[in-house]
Design a protein around this motif. Structure first.
Motif: not given
Length: 282
Positions: A229-240, A245-246
């Motif tokens: 859910t996080v990765a689908a909307q963030r392309n920054d450090r948090v998304g990475d 982790m996925m």
């Protein structure tokens, strides 16, 4: 600058507010001034000028709602002098929304002492946005000494009114025992509240809690779904980090035959808890 010139400068800002009224803050209990625009007005600009004139007339008479709306309009148009004048009149009369808006203005110019003063006045009247800001100021030491207990106190009030950032901050406070006794169960409670509102950092923290088994039974399927859910909307450090982790939990999920249901759960969470949707189902 004459009144006529000022009306033209703020026309676009007024047009937005004229159609929909002032955008309310989280705790919108203050009255709203709504002058009547005659249907015979042929020109929209003429109607807007009439609207402003009516607001100023009422504001000069002490109408705090009109003063607040004038302050918001002038702030949106970049006229800080007029914005400060009208908002201060409303704020000094006790209008919580105007007090919070003044806090925003002083925060933007890094005048943290003054910002905290107005946020606290507003927060004490129950304005949830201001409560969250006061908590943030105590957390960061802006305009005051760092005080984690006070930060938790104000975040608790704001979180109870649905402010997602405060809910996440409470979760973090309970996770780390900062300003409150460590309690992973309470951390999960508040992370979940914020995550279900679409607050990305809380979604990441909730995923980590499921991954580590802190405050909840370790569950890689839940962890995968929230990281997705996080990765689908963030392309920054948090998304990475979420994508990393996925990939880390995927081998275990495949080995246990839970990869497909994990992806279906991820799709469900993406659909439910965020707007920028990028489905992970193969």
């Amino acid at each position: 600058m004459g009144n006529k010139d000022r009306y033209y400068i703020v026309a676009l800002s007024i047009f937005t507010l004229f159609l929909g009224g002032c955008v309310p803050m989280q705790q919108a209990k203050s009255p709203t001034f709504k002058p009547t625009i005659k249907s015979t007005d042929k020109s929209m600009l003429g109607g807007l000028q009439q609207y402003m004139a009516a607001l100023e007339q009422q504001g000069e008479k002490g109408d705090i709602a009109a003063q607040r709306q004038l302050g918001a309009m002038f702030s949106a148009s970049g006229n800080s002098e007029q914005a400060d004048r009208w908002l201060r009149l409303s704020a000094e009369s006790g209008d919580a929304d105007a007090q919070a808006k003044l806090g925003d203005i002083y925060t933007a110019s890094s005048q943290y002492d003054e910002a905290l003063n107005w946020y606290t006045k507003s927060a004490s009247q129950g304005n949830a946005k201001a409560q969250s800001q006061v908590a943030n100021f105590y957390l960061k030491g802006w305009g005051t000494d760092i005080n984690l207990e006070q930060s938790v106190y104000w975040d608790n009030l704001a979180a109870g009114q649905g402010i997602a950032s405060s809910q996440n901050n409470l979760g973090a406070a309970y996770s780390h025992g900062e300003g409150v006794d460590k309690d992973y169960g309470r951390a999960i409670f508040w992370y979940t509240k914020a995550a279900e509102q679409g607050y990305v950092i809380a979604q990441f923290n909730l995923a980590g809690s499921y991954f580590l088994g802190q405050g909840v039974k370790k569950d890689y399927q839940q962890a995968y779904a929230w990281y997705a859910t996080v990765a689908a909307q963030r392309n920054d450090r948090v998304g990475d980090k979420a994508r990393t982790m996925m990939n880390r939990v995927s081998p275990t999920l495949r080995k246990s035959g839970r990869m497909a249901p994990s992806k279906r759960l991820a799709d469900e969470y993406i659909q439910r808890y965020q707007s920028d949707r990028q489905l992970f189902t193969e």
